[in-house]
Write a protein that holds these residues in place. Structure first.
Motif, PDB file in Angstrom:
ATOM      1  N   ILE A 119       0.247   7.397  -3.708  1.00  0.00           N
ATOM      2  CA  ILE A 119       1.255   5.911  -3.264  1.00  0.00           C
ATOM      3  C   ILE A 119       1.333   5.398  -4.973  1.00  0.00           C
ATOM      4  CG2 ILE A 119       1.149   3.796  -2.245  1.00  0.00           C
ATOM      5  CD1 ILE A 119      -0.544   5.185  -0.200  1.00  0.00           C
ATOM      6  N   GLN A 162       4.325   3.196  -7.630  1.00  0.00           N
ATOM      7  CA  GLN A 162       5.757   2.755  -8.162  1.00  0.00           C
ATOM      8  C   GLN A 162       6.337   4.052  -8.728  1.00  0.00           C
ATOM      9  OE1 GLN A 162       7.173  -0.067  -7.606  1.00  0.00           O
ATOM     10  NE2 GLN A 162       5.512  -0.596  -6.345  1.00  0.00           N
ATOM     11  N   GLY A 199      10.039   6.014   1.968  1.00  0.00           N
ATOM     12  CA  GLY A 199      10.338   4.721   1.662  1.00  0.00           C
ATOM     13  C   GLY A 199      11.446   4.343   0.910  1.00  0.00           C
ATOM     14  N   TYR A 200      11.752   5.428  -0.072  1.00  0.00           N
ATOM     15  CA  TYR A 200      12.669   5.378  -1.048  1.00  0.00           C
ATOM     16  C   TYR A 200      14.275   5.044  -0.532  1.00  0.00           C
ATOM     17  CZ  TYR A 200       9.718   6.784  -4.932  1.00  0.00           C
ATOM     18  OH  TYR A 200       8.769   7.175  -5.827  1.00  0.00           O
ATOM     19  N   SER A 249       4.903   8.215  -1.472  1.00  0.00           N
ATOM     20  CA  SER A 249       5.439   7.037  -1.154  1.00  0.00           C
ATOM     21  C   SER A 249       5.557   6.157  -2.181  1.00  0.00           C
ATOM     22  CB  SER A 249       4.981   6.270   0.072  1.00  0.00           C
ATOM     23  OG  SER A 249       5.698   5.344   0.613  1.00  0.00           O
ATOM     24  N   ASN A 250       6.568   5.253  -2.471  1.00  0.00           N
ATOM     25  CA  ASN A 250       6.681   4.246  -3.313  1.00  0.00           C
ATOM     26  C   ASN A 250       6.100   2.722  -2.603  1.00  0.00           C
ATOM     27  OD1 ASN A 250       8.963   3.885  -1.870  1.00  0.00           O
ATOM     28  ND2 ASN A 250       9.965   2.684  -3.437  1.00  0.00           N
ATOM     29  N   ARG A 251       5.687   2.843  -1.426  1.00  0.00           N
ATOM     30  CA  ARG A 251       5.473   1.718  -0.429  1.00  0.00           C
ATOM     31  C   ARG A 251       3.977   2.026  -0.159  1.00  0.00           C
ATOM     32  NH1 ARG A 251      10.126  -0.749   1.407  1.00  0.00           N
ATOM     33  NH2 ARG A 251       8.751  -2.426   2.260  1.00  0.00           N
ATOM     34  N   GLY A 252       3.216   0.698  -0.064  1.00  0.00           N
ATOM     35  CA  GLY A 252       1.841   0.771   0.388  1.00  0.00           C
ATOM     36  C   GLY A 252       1.859   0.878   1.813  1.00  0.00           C
ATOM     37  N   SER A 284       3.096  -1.706   4.231  1.00  0.00           N
ATOM     38  CA  SER A 284       4.612  -1.869   4.434  1.00  0.00           C
ATOM     39  C   SER A 284       5.363  -0.671   5.228  1.00  0.00           C
ATOM     40  CB  SER A 284       5.150  -1.867   2.997  1.00  0.00           C
ATOM     41  OG  SER A 284       4.704  -2.881   2.331  1.00  0.00           O
ATOM     42  N   TRP A 285       4.577   0.287   5.862  1.00  0.00           N
ATOM     43  CA  TRP A 285       5.511   1.307   6.381  1.00  0.00           C
ATOM     44  C   TRP A 285       5.945   0.932   7.709  1.00  0.00           C
ATOM     45  CZ3 TRP A 285       2.360   6.832   6.057  1.00  0.00           C
ATOM     46  CH2 TRP A 285       2.378   7.194   4.613  1.00  0.00           C
ATOM     47  N   GLU A 315       7.774  -1.521   8.062  1.00  0.00           N
ATOM     48  CA  GLU A 315       9.198  -2.013   7.504  1.00  0.00           C
ATOM     49  C   GLU A 315      10.101  -0.700   7.274  1.00  0.00           C
ATOM     50  OE1 GLU A 315       8.814  -4.798   4.359  1.00  0.00           O
ATOM     51  OE2 GLU A 315       7.480  -6.062   5.382  1.00  0.00           O
ATOM     52  N   VAL A 316       9.287   0.444   6.457  1.00  0.00           N
ATOM     53  CA  VAL A 316      10.063   1.512   6.134  1.00  0.00           C
ATOM     54  C   VAL A 316      10.419   2.460   7.421  1.00  0.00           C
ATOM     55  CG1 VAL A 316       9.650   3.667   4.884  1.00  0.00           C
ATOM     56  CG2 VAL A 316       8.681   1.503   3.934  1.00  0.00           C
TER      57      VAL A 316
END
Length: 313
Positions: free
Chosen positions: A157, A159, A222-223, A251-254, A257-258, A260-261
């Motif tokens: 995980i 950026q 998540g991209y 993933s670029n999201r923690g 936040s999954w 929302e992904v």
């Protein structure tokens, strides 16, 4: 004129032979017939048809000098057990590894080709200076592929531009070289293949395909926005592989936040519950290596054109 020869009487017809008395060739129950007796006598006298442990008949026994020559030849060759092929000392280990999908003589042909790795990246080429939060000892431990034996997942995980895909490709390459069946895909491609399989009636076949590899790498979660059924497809894949095989996911999201992904917090919670139950989580922090390379090339160009590192006017 000679006298006439007297006529001889016709020969008497042959006497008919008396009929032979009918005999029952079938032997009585429990008694062998004469032919069977001769057959058994022949087998009993034949030295090649004797029972195990039965001595040879006197007529078939070798002479004394032949028997002595055989004993001398056997003594010169040593015990017969020494000529038998000894089992491999690691035979059981090799068999157990083969049942787990592991080969003991390097990567089989086509294993790397099936993995579909997007880049030639390796773990040895990873620059730890770009991601100081990554522990080199942990990466070296993951390179041994022992986590695959325990069906442990690896979550990368961070950026963009920190080397998540580089590490994922390097781990997949190590697994393929060790003989594990490995497959690399992106989250968007997995969702698209599952959606197409559901339309064409190949859902079960596609699920078996993603459930087959010992290591499945899912990149770039998540991209890109995923359709509504993508969360269900991803959950099905993770659920079928749970506690059986390993997953490397980037993933670029923690993880917070999954929801929302994936567009469904319930499915995201169930997905994370299975992924994190037995997993190694690596959080990469720092500056993007792509931006650093761009900045270094820009500085080189400025220095070459103006002779200074000051910005161009």
């Amino acid at each position: 004129m000679s006298p006439a020869t007297p006529r001889q009487p016709p020969p008497a017809p042959p006497r008919p032979r008396p009929p032979r008395p009918a005999t029952n060739n079938t032997p009585e129950k429990g008694k062998p017939s004469d032919s069977n007796k001769n057959h058994h006598r022949h087998r009993r006298d034949d030295p090649d048809n004797r029972r195990p442990g039965q001595p040879l008949p006197a007529a078939a026994r070798p002479s004394g000098h032949v028997e002595a020559a055989r004993r001398r030849r056997g003594a010169a060759q040593g015990p017969r057990s020494s000529h038998r092929r000894r089992p491999h000392p690691h035979r059981h280990t090799r068999t157990s590894l083969r049942h787990r999908g592991v080969r003991d003589r390097g990567p089989p042909p086509g294993r790397l080709r099936f993995a579909s790795l997007p880049t030639p990246a390796t773990l040895e080429d990873f620059d730890y200076d770009t991601a100081p939060a990554v522990d080199p000892k942990l990466i070296n431990e993951l390179a041994t592929c022992r986590y695959i034996e325990s069906a442990t997942n690896v979550l990368l995980i961070g950026q963009p531009g920190l080397g998540k895909t580089h590490l994922a490709v390097g781990l997949a390459r190590k697994a393929a070289e060790a003989g594990y069946r490995t497959y690399f895909t992106t989250a968007a491609d997995l969702a698209a293949r599952c959606h197409r399989a559901a339309i064409e009636g190949r859902w079960a076949t596609t699920m078996r395909f993603f459930n087959g590899p010992s290591l499945l790498v899912i990149d770039e979660l998540g991209y890109l926005p995923l359709p509504a059924e993508a969360a269900s497809a991803l959950f099905q894949v993770v659920s079928q592989r749970y506690l059986k095989t390993s997953i490397v996911l980037t993933s670029n999201r923690g993880v917070a936040s999954w929801g929302e992904v994936l567009g469904d917090t319930t499915v995201a919670a169930a997905l994370l519950d299975r992924l994190l139950h037995r997993s190694v989580v690596l959080t990469l922090e720092g500056d993007s290596y792509r931006l650093r390379d761009h900045q270094a090339r820009t500085d080189t160009l400025r220095q070459a054109t103006t002779g200074t590192r000051q910005p161009l006017r």
